[in-house]
Motif scaffolding. Sequence first.
Motif, PDB file in Angstrom:
ATOM      1  N   SER A  60      32.705  26.738  35.015  1.00 35.00           N
ATOM      2  CA  SER A  60      32.518  27.821  34.041  1.00 35.00           C
ATOM      3  C   SER A  60      32.630  29.195  34.686  1.00 35.00           C
ATOM      4  O   SER A  60      33.344  30.070  34.186  1.00 35.00           O
ATOM      5  N   LEU A  61      31.918  29.406  35.793  1.00 41.05           N
ATOM      6  CA  LEU A  61      31.935  30.728  36.429  1.00 41.05           C
ATOM      7  C   LEU A  61      33.323  31.033  37.003  1.00 41.05           C
ATOM      8  O   LEU A  61      33.843  32.129  36.802  1.00 41.05           O
ATOM      9  N   ALA A  62      33.917  30.086  37.676  1.00 40.12           N
ATOM     10  CA  ALA A  62      35.242  30.317  38.247  1.00 40.12           C
ATOM     11  C   ALA A  62      36.260  30.636  37.157  1.00 40.12           C
ATOM     12  O   ALA A  62      37.080  31.546  37.291  1.00 40.12           O
ATOM     13  N   SER A  63      36.197  29.921  36.048  1.00 40.66           N
ATOM     14  CA  SER A  63      37.107  30.164  34.939  1.00 40.66           C
ATOM     15  C   SER A  63      36.883  31.535  34.324  1.00 40.66           C
ATOM     16  O   SER A  63      37.839  32.269  34.055  1.00 40.66           O
ATOM     17  N   ALA A  64      35.631  31.897  34.110  1.00 42.43           N
ATOM     18  CA  ALA A  64      35.318  33.211  33.541  1.00 42.43           C
ATOM     19  C   ALA A  64      35.775  34.317  34.483  1.00 42.43           C
ATOM     20  O   ALA A  64      36.301  35.344  34.040  1.00 42.43           O
ATOM     21  N   PHE A  65      35.592  34.109  35.768  1.00 46.68           N
ATOM     22  CA  PHE A  65      36.028  35.095  36.756  1.00 46.68           C
ATOM     23  C   PHE A  65      37.537  35.285  36.694  1.00 46.68           C
ATOM     24  O   PHE A  65      38.031  36.407  36.696  1.00 46.68           O
ATOM     25  N   LEU A  66      38.279  34.197  36.631  1.00 49.50           N
ATOM     26  CA  LEU A  66      39.729  34.291  36.568  1.00 49.50           C
ATOM     27  C   LEU A  66      40.191  35.006  35.303  1.00 49.50           C
ATOM     28  O   LEU A  66      41.107  35.821  35.332  1.00 49.50           O
ATOM     29  N   GLU A  67      39.536  34.716  34.183  1.00 49.01           N
ATOM     30  CA  GLU A  67      39.887  35.386  32.944  1.00 49.01           C
ATOM     31  C   GLU A  67      39.533  36.875  33.008  1.00 49.01           C
ATOM     32  O   GLU A  67      40.272  37.707  32.498  1.00 49.01           O
ATOM     33  N   GLU A  68      38.437  37.209  33.652  1.00 48.77           N
ATOM     34  CA  GLU A  68      37.995  38.605  33.783  1.00 48.77           C
ATOM     35  C   GLU A  68      38.963  39.407  34.626  1.00 48.77           C
ATOM     36  O   GLU A  68      39.191  40.590  34.366  1.00 48.77           O
ATOM     37  N   THR A  69      39.557  38.785  35.632  1.00 45.99           N
ATOM     38  CA  THR A  69      40.402  39.512  36.563  1.00 45.99           C
ATOM     39  C   THR A  69      41.886  39.501  36.173  1.00 45.99           C
ATOM     40  O   THR A  69      42.689  40.062  36.883  1.00 45.99           O
TER      41      THR A  69
END
Length: 70
Positions: A60-69
């Motif tokens: 979840s965090l890795a995916s959200a981070f990728l979407e954020e960046t």
Amino acid sequence: MLSAIEQTRLRVSKDTEAKKKSQLGQFFTPARTAQFMASLFVAGGSRECRLLDAGAGIGSLASAFLEETE
């Protein structure tokens, strides 16, 4: 990608008893929390970034981070 992970998280959470999740230490991060955590990253001058996903569960965090960046 995060929405698909969130659907998986909800399904797995529903299908797993609370006692079993506790024994396994499973506390999958909700998408909303992961998005908030990802929003805390500050863009730097470098294109290189390191992220340690402390939970390293379903991503979840890795995916959200990728979407954020993006």
